[in-house]
Design an enzyme around this catalytic site. Structure first.
Site, PDB file in Angstrom:
ATOM      1  N   LYS A   1     -44.041 -20.299  -8.602  1.00 54.63           N
ATOM      2  CA  LYS A   1     -43.211 -19.087  -8.577  1.00 54.63           C
ATOM      3  C   LYS A   1     -43.339 -18.463  -7.203  1.00 54.63           C
ATOM      4  O   LYS A   1     -44.332 -18.664  -6.512  1.00 54.63           O
ATOM      5  CB  LYS A   1     -43.692 -18.084  -9.631  1.00 54.63           C
ATOM      6  CG  LYS A   1     -42.677 -17.014  -9.964  1.00 54.63           C
ATOM      7  CD  LYS A   1     -41.726 -17.489 -11.038  1.00 54.63           C
ATOM      8  CE  LYS A   1     -40.768 -16.414 -11.471  1.00 54.63           C
ATOM      9  NZ  LYS A   1     -40.100 -16.799 -12.723  1.00 54.63           N
TER      10      LYS A   1
HETATM   11  P1  NAD Z   1     -31.734  -9.802 -13.079  1.00 56.69           P
HETATM   12  O1  NAD Z   1     -32.082  -9.336 -11.739  1.00 56.69           O
HETATM   13  O2  NAD Z   1     -30.478 -10.594 -13.269  1.00 56.69           O
HETATM   14  O3  NAD Z   1     -31.680  -8.562 -14.099  1.00 56.69           O
HETATM   15  C1  NAD Z   1     -32.744  -7.682 -14.274  1.00 56.69           C
HETATM   16  C2  NAD Z   1     -32.278  -6.554 -15.194  1.00 56.69           C
HETATM   17  O4  NAD Z   1     -33.396  -5.736 -15.510  1.00 56.69           O
HETATM   18  C3  NAD Z   1     -31.219  -5.654 -14.579  1.00 56.69           C
HETATM   19  O5  NAD Z   1     -30.283  -5.263 -15.554  1.00 56.69           O
HETATM   20  C4  NAD Z   1     -32.042  -4.427 -14.144  1.00 56.69           C
HETATM   21  O6  NAD Z   1     -31.298  -3.246 -14.085  1.00 56.69           O
HETATM   22  C5  NAD Z   1     -33.047  -4.384 -15.278  1.00 56.69           C
HETATM   23  N1  NAD Z   1     -34.222  -3.595 -14.952  1.00 56.69           N
HETATM   24  C6  NAD Z   1     -34.974  -3.634 -13.827  1.00 56.69           C
HETATM   25  N2  NAD Z   1     -35.962  -2.717 -13.903  1.00 56.69           N
HETATM   26  C7  NAD Z   1     -35.816  -2.101 -15.108  1.00 56.69           C
HETATM   27  C8  NAD Z   1     -36.500  -1.064 -15.764  1.00 56.69           C
HETATM   28  N3  NAD Z   1     -37.559  -0.485 -15.196  1.00 56.69           N
HETATM   29  N4  NAD Z   1     -36.075  -0.668 -16.988  1.00 56.69           N
HETATM   30  C9  NAD Z   1     -35.007  -1.241 -17.577  1.00 56.69           C
HETATM   31  N5  NAD Z   1     -34.325  -2.254 -16.989  1.00 56.69           N
HETATM   32  C10 NAD Z   1     -34.718  -2.659 -15.778  1.00 56.69           C
HETATM   33  O7  NAD Z   1     -33.000 -10.638 -13.596  1.00 56.69           O
HETATM   34  P2  NAD Z   1     -33.043 -11.779 -14.705  1.00 56.69           P
HETATM   35  O8  NAD Z   1     -32.876 -13.089 -14.035  1.00 56.69           O
HETATM   36  O9  NAD Z   1     -32.173 -11.407 -15.846  1.00 56.69           O
HETATM   37  O10 NAD Z   1     -34.590 -11.707 -15.133  1.00 56.69           O
HETATM   38  C11 NAD Z   1     -35.059 -10.782 -16.091  1.00 56.69           C
HETATM   39  C12 NAD Z   1     -36.397 -11.249 -16.609  1.00 56.69           C
HETATM   40  O11 NAD Z   1     -36.260 -12.553 -17.187  1.00 56.69           O
HETATM   41  C13 NAD Z   1     -37.516 -11.394 -15.578  1.00 56.69           C
HETATM   42  O12 NAD Z   1     -38.749 -11.122 -16.193  1.00 56.69           O
HETATM   43  C14 NAD Z   1     -37.446 -12.874 -15.210  1.00 56.69           C
HETATM   44  O13 NAD Z   1     -38.667 -13.352 -14.677  1.00 56.69           O
HETATM   45  C15 NAD Z   1     -37.155 -13.459 -16.566  1.00 56.69           C
HETATM   46  N6  NAD Z   1     -36.559 -14.792 -16.556  1.00 56.69           N
HETATM   47  C16 NAD Z   1     -35.404 -15.058 -15.899  1.00 56.69           C
HETATM   48  C17 NAD Z   1     -34.857 -16.330 -15.952  1.00 56.69           C
HETATM   49  C18 NAD Z   1     -33.534 -16.676 -15.315  1.00 56.69           C
HETATM   50  O14 NAD Z   1     -33.040 -17.801 -15.542  1.00 56.69           O
HETATM   51  N7  NAD Z   1     -32.893 -15.796 -14.574  1.00 56.69           N
HETATM   52  C19 NAD Z   1     -35.513 -17.355 -16.657  1.00 56.69           C
HETATM   53  C20 NAD Z   1     -36.701 -17.043 -17.326  1.00 56.69           C
HETATM   54  C21 NAD Z   1     -37.210 -15.767 -17.271  1.00 56.69           C
END
Ligand code: NAD
Length: 414
Positions: free
Chosen positions: A100
Site C-alpha cells: 500500500k
Molecule cells: P474515495 O476517495 O472515492 O471516496 C471517499 C469518500 O469518503 C468520499 O465520499 C468522501 O467525502 C468520504 N469521506 C472522507 N472523509 C470522510 C469523513 N470524515 N466522514 C464521512 N465521509 C468521509 O475513496 P474510495 O476509493 O471510495 O475508498 C473508501 C474506502 O474504501 C477507503 O477506506 C479505501 O481504502 C477503501 N477501499 C477502496 C477500494 C477501491 O477500489 N477504491 C478497495 C478496497 C477498499
C-alpha cells in the site's frame, strides 16, 4: 492504525497458536520506501510532498495495493494498510501479496496539473520497486482511473509498454470492464450472503452508507438496484436522508457535479457523523478508518455492518458489536471485490485479451461468495467472529505459501 491491524493479527495468531518468531516474520513488511517529491505548483513555486510505498508480503505473488492521496497519509498508515492487503488477497485467494502507499497531499486543494506532476514524480522515485511482477498499485482514496493511467504512462517511459504495472486504469487504456464498480459490487455480494444468514431479503432492509466515493456510491447504487432502501448517506461535507429511499442515480449525478452529497434536493440534510447511529438494518462504513469507535458504538442500530472502507471499526467497537450479536463482515472480506477485479485486469493485460463485463461480474460474484463461505466455515469451526476467522484463513494461506517457498523452514502448525 498500525496497532489496530496488529490487534486483529495477534488475535488470529493466538487461535493458530503461532510462535513469536513466526508472528514477527509474517507481520514485518519486506520493504518500506519513503520518497520526497519535489514539484512546481501552478504559480511556479517549488512544493514538496512525502510519498510512501510499503511492501508487506510476497509469499503468494506480486504485491498489490492501492495508492491513497490524503493529508493523513504517512508511513504507519501505509504499513497498516499494506498488512491488510496481504490478508485480503489471501482471503479471496487471488495470486498476490500485499502492499500500500500514497502521497501526503490534499488533492482537493490541488489542480489537475499539480496532481499529474506529483503522481509522475512518485513513479519516477519508485520505478525500481514497482512493476507487473513485483508490485502493482491500484486506486484508493482520492485516486482514480485517470491517476492510474498517468502511472502506466510514466512507468512505460522507463520500462517499455507495461499496462500490467497498475490496475484500475481507464477502459480505453487497458482497464477492465467492471473494475470501477468492483469494490461496491463485492460489498453487495457479501451483503446478500449476510442477509441469507440472517433470514432477510433485499426488500426488507433499510441501509445507511458513510462515504459516497468509489466504494460507497457504487455499493449504494447496486444495493438499491436489488430493491433495498438507502435511507441515509453521508460524506466529508454532510449527510442526506430520505425515509422512502434516496434516488441513488440522481444523487450520483449531483455528486459528480458538486463533489459532495450536501445540498442534494432529494432528501433532508443532516450532520454527517450521525449516519453511524441511523435507524437502519445495515450500516456500510465506506469512507475512512475509525468511523465506528468506543465513542459512538453504543449508538449503532444496524444488526449487519459491512465494512466497505479499510479499518473503519476500532477493535473495542468491533468487539462490542460482536458481543451484541451484530454481524460484522470485515474489511478484508467485504471490500476485496476491488482487488479481485484488479487481478482480472492484470491477467487480461498479461494475456492481451479482453473479458466482457458479464464474465467479470460472474467471476467476481463466485469468488466473493466462495470467500464468504470459507470465512463463515472457519468462524463456525473455531467458534470465532468473522473478522478473526478471515485473519485465521488468510494467515494460514500466507503461512503455507511461505513454508512451501521455504521462507519459513521450521515446522509450524498452521
Ligand atoms: P474515495 O476517495 O472515492 O471516496 C471517499 C469518500 O469518503 C468520499 O465520499 C468522501 O467525502 C468520504 N469521506 C472522507 N472523509 C470522510 C469523513 N470524515 N466522514 C464521512 N465521509 C468521509 O475513496 P474510495 O476509493 O471510495 O475508498 C473508501 C474506502 O474504501 C477507503 O477506506 C479505501 O481504502 C477503501 N477501499 C477502496 C477500494 C477501491 O477500489 N477504491 C478497495 C478496497 C477498499
Amino acid at each position: 492504525m498500525l496497532e489496530e491491524a496488529q490487534y486483529y493479527f495477534q488475535k488470529a495468531a493466538d487461535v493458530l497458536n503461532l510462535s513469536d518468531r513466526i508472528r514477527e516474520i509474517l507481520w514485518t513488511p519486506i520493504r518500506v520506501v519513503k520518497v520526497d517529491l519535489v514539484v512546481d505548483d501552478d504559480e511556479g513555486r517549488l512544493q514538496h510532498y512525502m510519498g510512501y510505498r510499503v511492501q508487506h508480503n510476497k509469499a503468494r505473488g506480486p504485491m498489490k495495493g492501492g495508492l491513497r492521496f490524503h493529508p493523513s497519509m504517512d508511513e504507519d498508515h501505509a504499513a497498516a494498510l499494506a498488512n491488510l492487503m496481504t490478508w485480503k488477497t489471501a482471503v479471496v485467494d487471488v495470486p498476490f501479496g500485499g502492499a500500500k502507499g500514497g502521497i501526503n497531499c490534499d488533492p482537493l486543494q490541488m489542480s489537475e496539473r499539480e496532481l499529474n506532476a506529483v503522481t509522475r514524480r512518485f513513479v519516477e522515485e519508485t520505478k525500481e520497486v514497482i512493476g507487473p511482477t513485483t508490485d502493482i498499485p491500484a486506486p484508493d482514496v482520492n485516486t482514480n482511473a485517470k491517476v492510474m493511467g498517468w502511472i502506466m504512462d510514466e512507468y512505460s517511459k522507463y520500462a517499455g509498454f507495461s499496462p500490467g504495472v497498475v490496475t484500475g486504469k481507464p477502459l480505453h487504456l487497458f482497464g477492465s470492464e467492471g473494475r470501477e464498480e468492483a469494490t461496491g459490487r463485492g460489498v453487495m455480494v457479501v451483503l446478500e450472503e449476510a442477509l441469507k444468514e440472517r433470514g432477510k431479503s433485499w426488500g426488507d432492509i433499510r441501509v445507511a452508507v458513510q462515504g459516497f466515493g468509489n466504494v460507497g456510491a457504487n455499493a449504494a447504487r447496486l444495493i438499491s438496484e436489488q430493491g433495498a432502501r438507502i435511507v441515509a448517506v453521508a460524506d466529508h461535507m454532510g449527510g442526506v436522508s430520505n425515509d422512502n429511499g434516496l434516488d441513488i442515480n440522481a444523487l450520483c449525478d449531483w455528486v459528480n457535479e458538486h463533489r459532495t452529497v450536501k445540498g442534494f434536493a432529494g432528501g433532508e440534510p443532516f450532520n454527517g457523523p450521525e449516519v453511524i447511529a441511523w435507524d437502519v438494518d445495515v450500516l456500510i462504513p465506506a469512507a475512512l478508518e475509525d468511523a465506528i469507535t468506543e465513542q459512538n458504538v453504543d449508538g449503532v442500530k444496524a444488526d449487519i455492518v459491512v465494512e466497505g472502507a479499510n479499518a473503519p471499526t476500532s477493535p473495542a467497537a468491533h468487539d462490542a458489536l460482536v458481543q451484541r450479536g451484530v454481524l460484522v463482515v470485515p474489511d478484508i472480506l467485504a471490500n476485496a471485490g476491488g482487488v479481485t477485479v484488479s487481478y482480472f485486469e492484470w491477467a487480461q493485460n498479461i494475456q492481451q485479451f479482453r473479458w466482457q463485463k458479464d464474465r467479470v461480474d460472474r467471476e467476481l460474484t463466485d469468488i466473493m461468495r466462495k470467500a464468504y463461505a470459507a470465512v463463515r466455515e472457519m468462524a463456525e469451526e473455531k467458534s470465532i467472529d468473522m473478522r478473526t476467522a478471515a485473519f485465521v484463513l488468510a494467515i494460514r494461506r500466507v503461512g503455507e505459501a511461505a513454508k512451501a517457498r521455504m521462507y519459513i523452514k521450521e515446522e509450524i502448525q498452521l
